[in-house]
Scaffold this motif. Structure first.
Motif, PDB file in Angstrom:
ATOM      1  N   LEU A 164      -5.091  -8.970  25.782  1.00 31.22           N
ATOM      2  CA  LEU A 164      -5.386 -10.335  25.364  1.00 31.22           C
ATOM      3  C   LEU A 164      -4.098 -11.147  25.301  1.00 31.22           C
ATOM      4  O   LEU A 164      -3.077 -10.653  24.826  1.00 31.22           O
ATOM      5  N   ILE A 190      -3.166 -13.323  23.323  1.00 30.60           N
ATOM      6  CA  ILE A 190      -2.608 -13.438  21.973  1.00 30.60           C
ATOM      7  C   ILE A 190      -1.811 -12.190  21.612  1.00 30.60           C
ATOM      8  O   ILE A 190      -0.739 -12.261  21.010  1.00 30.60           O
ATOM      9  N   ASN A 191      -2.301 -11.025  22.032  1.00 26.73           N
ATOM     10  CA  ASN A 191      -1.576  -9.785  21.738  1.00 26.73           C
ATOM     11  C   ASN A 191      -0.261  -9.745  22.504  1.00 26.73           C
ATOM     12  O   ASN A 191       0.788  -9.402  21.945  1.00 26.73           O
ATOM     13  N   ASN A 221       2.081 -12.087  20.775  1.00 25.17           N
ATOM     14  CA  ASN A 221       2.623 -11.523  19.533  1.00 25.17           C
ATOM     15  C   ASN A 221       3.704 -10.496  19.830  1.00 25.17           C
ATOM     16  O   ASN A 221       4.772 -10.476  19.226  1.00 25.17           O
ATOM     17  N   THR A 222       3.387  -9.605  20.774  1.00 23.74           N
ATOM     18  CA  THR A 222       4.343  -8.544  21.075  1.00 23.74           C
ATOM     19  C   THR A 222       5.597  -9.117  21.704  1.00 23.74           C
ATOM     20  O   THR A 222       6.714  -8.715  21.360  1.00 23.74           O
ATOM     21  N   LEU A 261       8.023 -10.392  19.174  1.00 22.23           N
ATOM     22  CA  LEU A 261       8.873  -9.364  18.556  1.00 22.23           C
ATOM     23  C   LEU A 261       9.891  -8.810  19.544  1.00 22.23           C
ATOM     24  O   LEU A 261      11.015  -8.475  19.172  1.00 22.23           O
ATOM     25  N   ASN A 273       8.280 -27.516   5.009  1.00 18.92           N
ATOM     26  CA  ASN A 273       8.181 -27.401   6.459  1.00 18.92           C
ATOM     27  C   ASN A 273       9.420 -27.935   7.168  1.00 18.92           C
ATOM     28  O   ASN A 273      10.036 -28.902   6.728  1.00 18.92           O
ATOM     29  N   ARG A 307       5.417 -21.816  20.166  1.00 22.33           N
ATOM     30  CA  ARG A 307       5.133 -21.309  21.510  1.00 22.33           C
ATOM     31  C   ARG A 307       5.093 -22.458  22.497  1.00 22.33           C
ATOM     32  O   ARG A 307       4.761 -23.584  22.138  1.00 22.33           O
ATOM     33  N   TYR A 333      10.342 -15.823  11.098  1.00 22.41           N
ATOM     34  CA  TYR A 333       9.110 -15.091  11.398  1.00 22.41           C
ATOM     35  C   TYR A 333       8.450 -14.622  10.100  1.00 22.41           C
ATOM     36  O   TYR A 333       7.259 -14.845   9.890  1.00 22.41           O
ATOM     37  N   THR A 334       9.218 -14.011   9.223  1.00 22.35           N
ATOM     38  CA  THR A 334       8.613 -13.507   7.987  1.00 22.35           C
ATOM     39  C   THR A 334       8.533 -14.612   6.941  1.00 22.35           C
ATOM     40  O   THR A 334       7.724 -14.546   6.037  1.00 22.35           O
ATOM     41  N   ARG A 335       9.400 -15.599   7.048  1.00 25.29           N
ATOM     42  CA  ARG A 335       9.465 -16.723   6.112  1.00 25.29           C
ATOM     43  C   ARG A 335       9.733 -16.289   4.686  1.00 25.29           C
ATOM     44  O   ARG A 335       9.597 -17.079   3.756  1.00 25.29           O
ATOM     45  N   GLN A 367       8.673  -1.758  21.341  1.00 22.66           N
ATOM     46  CA  GLN A 367       7.677  -2.660  20.768  1.00 22.66           C
ATOM     47  C   GLN A 367       6.282  -2.322  21.267  1.00 22.66           C
ATOM     48  O   GLN A 367       5.300  -2.422  20.530  1.00 22.66           O
ATOM     49  N   ASN A 372       2.993  -1.490  18.932  1.00 23.99           N
ATOM     50  CA  ASN A 372       1.747  -2.189  19.183  1.00 23.99           C
ATOM     51  C   ASN A 372       0.620  -1.186  19.407  1.00 23.99           C
ATOM     52  O   ASN A 372      -0.477  -1.303  18.865  1.00 23.99           O
ATOM     53  N   VAL A 384       7.760  -7.218   4.839  1.00 24.30           N
ATOM     54  CA  VAL A 384       6.904  -8.334   5.213  1.00 24.30           C
ATOM     55  C   VAL A 384       6.649  -8.324   6.712  1.00 24.30           C
ATOM     56  O   VAL A 384       5.515  -8.446   7.169  1.00 24.30           O
ATOM     57  N   ARG A 422       3.036  -7.798  11.151  1.00 21.63           N
ATOM     58  CA  ARG A 422       2.799  -7.259  12.479  1.00 21.63           C
ATOM     59  C   ARG A 422       1.508  -6.438  12.500  1.00 21.63           C
ATOM     60  O   ARG A 422       0.700  -6.541  13.415  1.00 21.63           O
ATOM     61  N   ASP A 478      -1.856  -7.257  14.666  1.00 24.41           N
ATOM     62  CA  ASP A 478      -2.449  -6.289  15.580  1.00 24.41           C
ATOM     63  C   ASP A 478      -3.902  -6.007  15.216  1.00 24.41           C
ATOM     64  O   ASP A 478      -4.749  -5.826  16.097  1.00 24.41           O
ATOM     65  N   THR A 527      -5.943  -8.774  16.487  1.00 20.24           N
ATOM     66  CA  THR A 527      -6.093  -8.589  17.927  1.00 20.24           C
ATOM     67  C   THR A 527      -7.155  -7.542  18.219  1.00 20.24           C
ATOM     68  O   THR A 527      -7.976  -7.709  19.113  1.00 20.24           O
TER      69      THR A 527
END
Ligand SMILES: Nc1ncnc2c1ncn2[C@@H]1O[C@H](COP(=O)(O)OP(=O)(O)OP(=O)(O)O)[C@@H](O)[C@H]1O
Ligand SMILES: Nc1ncnc2c1ncn2[C@@H]1O[C@H](COP(=O)(O)OP(=O)(O)OP(=O)(O)O)[C@@H](O)[C@H]1O
Ligand SMILES: [Mg+2]
Ligand SMILES: [Mg+2]
Lengths: 522, 332, 293, 332
Positions: free
Chosen positions: B28, B30-31, B34-35, B38, B144, B155, B228-230, B274, B278, C46, C51, C55, C58
């Motif tokens: 997908l 989105i996956n 995401n990967t 990272l 923000n 993105r 990313y983690t904020r 990674q 996943n 976190v 992550r 996943d 997903t």
């Protein structure tokens, strides 16, 4: 030309201790040794000569079990083998001094000499009998004429001293065959004499010796028989009666060698490099001063540990100096690193090429271009074409034997590696070049080329400082010779006073016999 | 691309195909996005590490630096109200200074890289924790920074901007390492520092530069991780990241003895790691086994690579000998 | 084709969540139309938890119940998940996110209950030292704060809390060192589940069991044994079993369209309880019964 | 004892004196006993690590091994009811096998030690967590093993038996490393493996033996740690202990390039590290600074040692030169 027999059998009556037949060894792109056969009788001293890369070390490595032959048989005491292992070779009584030094500088001399064969104390614990070890090593050191004790850490020894340890190590094996692969390459005369005596002693004890050297007069003095290798093939065998310098050379390179270039007649120019009151860390209380003129070759002679290498390192900026200044063309140098030296046109061909001279894993071309990257790059990006062009030029002018300039430098024979070290500086148009044992391990043909080269450089106005332990070389090549003794320059000999005797006298700290000089001389 | 890199790429593709066959959701967009996000973050980190490893060094303080610099960055912009571009630059400079300090201790004072950076690992972690009094640094609700967030976590056409950043950095660093004089010096120093020095290279400066590059890239990654983690709990943020970075480099063909490896390799190594993470999540493997899967794959990868290399050398030698092979395995 | 999946994501590997696992199991038996799973992130961080949830989304999970590693500052990350799936929080709440509801207990209240234990055990006052894994973690801070609040105005004082980074060796050494450094301490508090057993053992080794009041959290077997023996004053337990069991059922109902279980304030508080000498047997039996489930 | 060791001893004594001056309770027998107990545990670990470091290798999987073996040990005796001597032996054998596997991969298959043991670090941690399904392994309340507990956690005349065990192991390992042929070979291999092989030393076997020794000592330490904490959560137990062990060795004068170091040194290194941990608690320094104090002291220790050596050489030279020193800094 002498007759070249199929196998080089010893004419004696005794059965050979060792014989090789049809041995071949190839590396990708080179056949290092082909269809080689020989026999070694007990108590025989065999001289093995050949150009750089002729396959001498390869042959010895096969005997030492370090390299496996592709083909052929090795017969020891009548037992036939396809190959030997390191252990098998040792057990057969073959002792080995490798061309490249392999000592452990975190251990002391005694531990090195008997490494792998330590005398043990009684009991199951396998504890080292340290008293016995020290005693045994002490007597061995005496035999090779070493001036250091058994418990000296190896890290404190100079290269030549380390070579003596290697020899002691070979002698320590209760051996029947001792292989010496260029043991004298950095030994000065007195130590070399001792080694030759040792070889004769071994012979008297019925121990065989294979002696590899590029110093042919040493071979002449001790060998019973000489084998000549050329391009991996046995080019000829000389029985004792036929051993002769010129004949060996002819067999080695396939022609007679031209006479050595005469010393230049031109007058040297202005002072190019001047060192004033240099104090080195090894001899901090002995300031050294030295001047080298453009267009001259200044030889620097001395005994083991007399401080020549140390001086060269300081002049090249590698080692810190404790005092004194260095001037080039009358200008004081801010000399803090080798980079400063290189930037000011002072180059050094170091004593230990494996550690300091080249990157074994780099291709030849990249080794040659390394000190001169700015010239081989555009806007900080490397120009491979320019690198290769320069490397090709050096390869053909120095006759570096290699499949191509992309060959890994570590796979070259010792002498060819040395040529790569020279090449990288020659490619940069040196102004002042310091060569520490420049012909160490270099064959006689190449030596002549290097001497020629030094002369050509000098005639082009380069100042050459040549450190050498090879007396013939020092006397034959230099315009003047400075001699060091215990960190000090004990004297400088002009051409007129240059003799083996005078160099030796100065080297041991005595007064030379000088020729009367005409007041209205040059 | 070297043979080694191609092998690694194949491994990545095969693993991907297997995972996709079991769980098609792996593919997908989105996956993948995401990967690849990272991959971007860890890739930047690993390239930095690679520069140090090439010199024969190692940088163990990476994880702690990420915690410290991340805490500072968030503190600067969220609490102290600093403009983010200023904070951004400041953090990069700080990262560079950390690298410079390490490089100086290693190149000038001749301390061992492992020791210096191990101390860094301990010290920066402690400082980060002390700075927040062991609390968490994070943004307040609703705080923000649109531009910053777009650049770091946003993105473009579905591609994470962090991944785009990685591509840019990779291109630059590829030229630096594989085409520039500096890169050549790095390899030379990694192979034999002494010989490099005898060739008139200012080895000290080059080594320091390598650590500075690593420091700056680590700082950049720290900012990306922070965005990313904020939120950053300094006791655990970035723990073991140095191992990920080193593992990526080693998988990618770097030798810890120095002088070997390529930029493409280290990126492929990162991608594989990674992908494995996943995979564990997507295939429903117990997460307790996550580490084991990663360790197992690295080991197998390295082993296959090594054995394959040994096999090829042997075959080549045998062929060169053009005779019945007598090259039996060497034991000692 | 598969049954819809609901996931319970914890904040790190710990025995604490074993009871929640039992709760998930029990809920699974009653929810045959769903597939329930409990997920551990491989580290308490976190990034790794985020992550893991990415996943899971997903992979198509329908609902996630999470004990966020750092809820206060993970608003955006949690909202991202909440926008793609039904998100519930547990253990520690993230009230500013779009989570459907919180189900769990209050750590501040738990801390106050610990203060009650101390007050009861030491009517004449005393000096306490606390021990915890991560000083900076929210649950630790809230428990400590709750205890301090509860002790306010009494003669009991919590003078220091030592952290050990979840290293049990350091946890025990911290207790030993505290005994040396502060000979006048009269009570020790173990804020994390493994801290109380380490206190117990260090005191036993030093021969000081019974001389120092021990206040515990959670229900490690050693803690419960100490309570029963009388050497641990009492312990405050949460009920992760209930969180998981009720939470999963609630989530299933919510996804099925039944929103009646969600209160207006979206908080479902399952209170912590004090387990003293008298309750311990019953509690332990109950635990055993759940585990056997 | 070498000069280096004496310097380290001095540092330990000075730090101790300062701490004792601030908080005299530092010198209470009970505190010394507590600390020496931990010195015992970490010392055993560090000696094992030292054997590997001497060969030029590194063992990163130590912390994970401690978790895995500890979990197994407790599981064997507490849950499966195995006799503890049997379990004890079994765990030591397991430790030895882990070491053997690492040694084999490194010595025979020529993989890099860092890579092999990094994979070990990941794999064993995962296996330990999987084994308990991420739960805790521990004894039930009141479960007792008097003999085992006496041997591991007990005291004799106030001296922890773990410390006595360390003394015994230290004595044996001192003889092995500094007086036996095996020890001498270790030094030789650490310096130059190739050359050692040419000297007829079976380098492969020696290296494997070093890893086996490390594995067995790690297993022993794992049992001691398990009996000290009496409960193990495999996700965190032993985390970073490899760094402690390596740091102890490095502080004690070991070089990660191999071939250098002594048993006395590694023990002194361990003592210093434990003293520092003790100090943080006794002086009431915030626990968050624990790491920083440790990192700072290691760095300062190594730096002083290095600079002191350089200074002494320089002074000696200057004195010998009997002239005004013009020692200009050497740059490169
Ligand atoms: N490991 C290797 N890989 C590839 N080629 C090699 C290797 N070792 C030696 N050779 C090649 O084999 C040939 C013979 O080398 P060898 O070292 O035996 O020469 P040598 O006679 O000892 O020369 P020198 O006098 O320079 O020491 C050379 O062409 C060398 O390049
Ligand atoms: N008597 C000695 N004992 C131990 N080491 C010595 C001794 N003499 C010299 N050295 C070592 O030798 C080095 C100084 O000699 P250096 O190598 O400069 O002399 P050299 O004239 O080049 O001699 P060589 O022929 O040995 O290269 C120093 O590094 C020193 O450690
Ligand atoms: Mg040779
Ligand atoms: Mg010399």
């Amino acid at each position: 030309m002498l007759n070249v027999p199929e196998t080089s059998s010893f004419a004696g009556v005794e059965a050979p201790f060792l014989s090789l037949s049809g041995v071949r060894k190839s590396y990708p792109g080179v056949v290092a040794l082909d269809n080689f056969s020989m026999e070694v009788a007990p108590g025989e001293v065999i001289g093995l000569v050949g150009e750089n890369g002729a396959g001498k070390s390869t042959l010895m490595k096969i005997l030492g079990g370090v390299v496996k032959p592709d083909r052929g048989t090795i017969t020891v005491d009548g037992i036939e083998h396809d190959q030997l292992s390191v252990e098998g070779s040792m057990n057969a009584g073959i002792a080995f001094v490798h061309q490249e030094l392999n000592l452990f500088d975190n251990l002391d001399v005694a531990a090195n000499v008997f490494l792998g064969r330590e005398p043990l104390r009684a009991g199951p614990l396998k504890l080292v009998d340290r008293a016995k070890l020290r005693e045994m090593v002490g007597s061995l050191l005496k035999r090779v004429g070493a001036n250091f004790s058994a418990d000296t850490p190896v890290s404190k020894l100079s290269l030549a001293q380390q070579q003596m340890v290697e020899i002691a190590k070979a002698l320590s094996i209760n051996s029947r065959l001792v292989i010496l692969d260029e043991p004298t390459s950095s030994l000065p005369l007195p130590e070399t004499e001792k080694l030759l005596a040792v070889i004769k002693g071994l012979k008297a004890d019925g121990i065989s010796v294979i002696f590899i050297s590029h110093r042919l007069h040493e071979i002449e003095r001790v060998a019973d028989r000489v084998l000549v290798l050329r391009d991996g093939i046995l080019a000829g065998v000389l029985p004792k009666s036929a051993i002769d310098h010129d004949e060996m050379v002819r067999l080695m390179i396939g022609r007679a060698l031209k006479a050595r270039t005469a010393v230049s007649m031109q007058t040297p120019g202005a002072v190019a490099l001047s060192a004033q009151d240099i104090r080195t860390t090894t001899y901090p209380h002995h300031p050294v001063s030295l001047e080298i003129r453009r267009g001259e070759i200044l030889g620097l002679a001395g005994l083991v540990g007399s401080g020549r290498t140390e001086l060269a390192r300081v002049l090249f900026g590698i080692d810190a100096r404790l005092g004194g200044e260095v001037y080039t063309d009358g200008k004081k140098l801010g000399l803090h690193s080798a980079a400063d030296a290189v930037a000011n046109g002072i180059f050094l061909v170091p004593e230990d090429r494996k550690l300091e001279g080249i990157l074994l894993d780099f291709p030849i071309a990249q080794n040659i271009s390394l000190p001169d990257m700015p010239a081989h790059s555009k806007r900080y990006l490397v120009s491979v074409r320019s690198e290769n062009k320069t490397a090709e030029k050096q390869r053909s002018s120095l006759g570096i034997r290699a499949p191509s300039v992309a060959t890994r430098t570590g796979s070259l024979s010792g002498g060819n590696q040395q040529k790569v070290v020279l090449a990288k500086w020659l490619a940069m148009n040196p102004k002042i070049i310091i060569m520490d044992e420049p012909t160490r391990g270099i064959d006689i043909g190449a030596k002549a080329e290097i001497y020629n080269l030094m002369r050509v450089l000098a005639e082009a106005g380069v100042a050459v400082l040549m450190i050498s332990s090879d007396m013939e070389e020092v006397i034959g090549v230099s315009d003047r010779v400075a001699v060091m003794h215990e960190g000090q320059i004990s004297g400088i000999l002009d051409k007129d006073d240059l003799s083996q005797e005078n160099v030796m006298l100065l080297a041991v700290g005595k007064k030379p016999r000088l020729a009367k000089r005409e007041p209205e001389g040059r | 691309m070297s043979k080694k890199d191609i092998g690694l790429l194949l491994l990545i593709l095969v693993v991907g195909a297997v995972v996709a066959a079991i769980n098609p959701r792996f593919l997908l967009p989105i996956n993948l996005a995401n990967t690849s996000n990272l991959i971007g973050l860890f890739g930047i980190l690993s390239i930095g590490q690679a520069f140090v490893i090439i010199t024969g060094g190692i940088e163990l303080s990476v994880g702690s630096s990420i915690a410290l610099l991340g805490v500072l960055f968030i503190d600067f912009i969220a609490t102290r109200g600093m403009d983010w571009p200023v904070a951004f630059i400041l953090i990069l400079i700080l990262g560079g200074l950390i690298g410079l300090a390490h490089g100086w201790l290693i190149a000038r004072l001749k301390l061992q890289p492992f020791v210096v950076t191990l101390c860094g690992l301990l010290i920066y972690r402690g400082v980060a924790r002390f700075y927040t009094a062991d609390g968490t640094a994070g943004f307040a609700f609703g705080q923000n920074f649109p531009t910053l967030e777009f650049l770091t976590a946003g993105r473009t056409y579905g591609v994470p901007n962090s991944f785009i950043a990685l591509i840019v950095i990779m291109a630059i660093m590829w030229v630096v390492l594989h085409r520039s004089v500096f890169g050549r010096y790095l390899y030379a120093i990694g192979k034999n520092e002494e010989a490099a020095r005898f060739s008139g290279i200012r080895t000290g400066r080059i080594i320091m530069a390598a650590y500075v590059i690593c420091g700056v890239l680590t700082a950049l990654a720290a900012i990306y991780f922070a965005m990313y983690t904020r939120s950053i709990s300094p006791a655990s943020h970035g723990n073991f990241y140095e191992l990920y970075a080193i593992a990526a480099a080693v998988l990618g063909g770097f030798s810890l003895r120095g002088g070997e490896g390529s930029i493409v390799g280290v990126i492929l190594g990162t991608i594989l790691l990674q992908e494995l993470q996943n995979l564990v999540n997507l295939l429903g493997i117990p997460s307790s086994l996550n580490f084991s899967v990663m360790g197992g794959v690295i080991l197998i990868g390295v082993l296959v690579d090594q054995q394959w290399g040994a096999f090829r050398t042997r075959r080549r030698l045998v062929r060169a000998a053009r005779a019945e092979p007598s090259t039996e395995g060497q034991r000692n | 084709a598969d049954k819809p999946t609901l996931a319970f994501v914890v904040n790190g590997a710990s025995d604490f969540w074993k009871a929640a696992e039992a709760g998930v199991k029990k809920a699974q038996a009653e929810l045959p139309d769903y597939s329930l799973e409990l997920k551990y992130p491989e580290q308490s961080s976190v990034a790794i938890q985020q992550r893991l949830m990415d996943d899971l989304v997903t992979a198509g999970v329908k609902g996630i119940m999470v004990s966020a590693v750092d809820p206060k500052t993970s608003t955006d990350g949690l909202n991202k998940i909440a926008s793609q799936t039904a998100l519930f929080t547990t253990d520690s709440d993230a009230p500013q996110t779009n989570r459907v509801a919180y189900i769990g207990s209050s750590n501040v209240d738990a801390g106050k209950q610990a203060a009650e234990i101390a007050k009861k055990a030491m009517p004449n006052g005393g000096k306490c030292i606390g021990f915890v894994g991560l000083l900076g973690a929210d649950n630790a801070k809230e428990r400590i704060q709750g205890m301090k609040d509860g002790l306010a105005g009494t003669k009991i004082e919590l003078v220091d809390v030592r952290g050990d980074d979840i290293d049990q060796t350091r946890a025990k050494k911290n207790v030993e060192d505290a005994l040396v450094a502060s000979p006048d301490v009269t009570c020790m508090v173990g804020f994390y589940s493994y801290n109380t057993p380490r206190i117990y053992e260090a005191l036993r080794d030093a021969g000081k069991l019974g001389q120092i009041t021990v206040v515990g959290f959670d229900d490690d077997p050693i803690t419960l044994g100490g309570v029963k023996e009388g050497t641990v004053a009492a312990t405050v337990v949460q009920q992760p079993f209930e969180w998981a069991y009720r939470g999963m059922k609630l989530m299933a109902a919510y996804l099925g369209g039944d929103k009646s279980g969600i209160p207006d304030n979206k908080l479902i508080i399952i209170p912590t309880v004090i387990i003293g000498k008298d309750d311990v047997d019953k509690y332990a039996a109950n635990l055993k019964a759940m585990a056997g489930n």
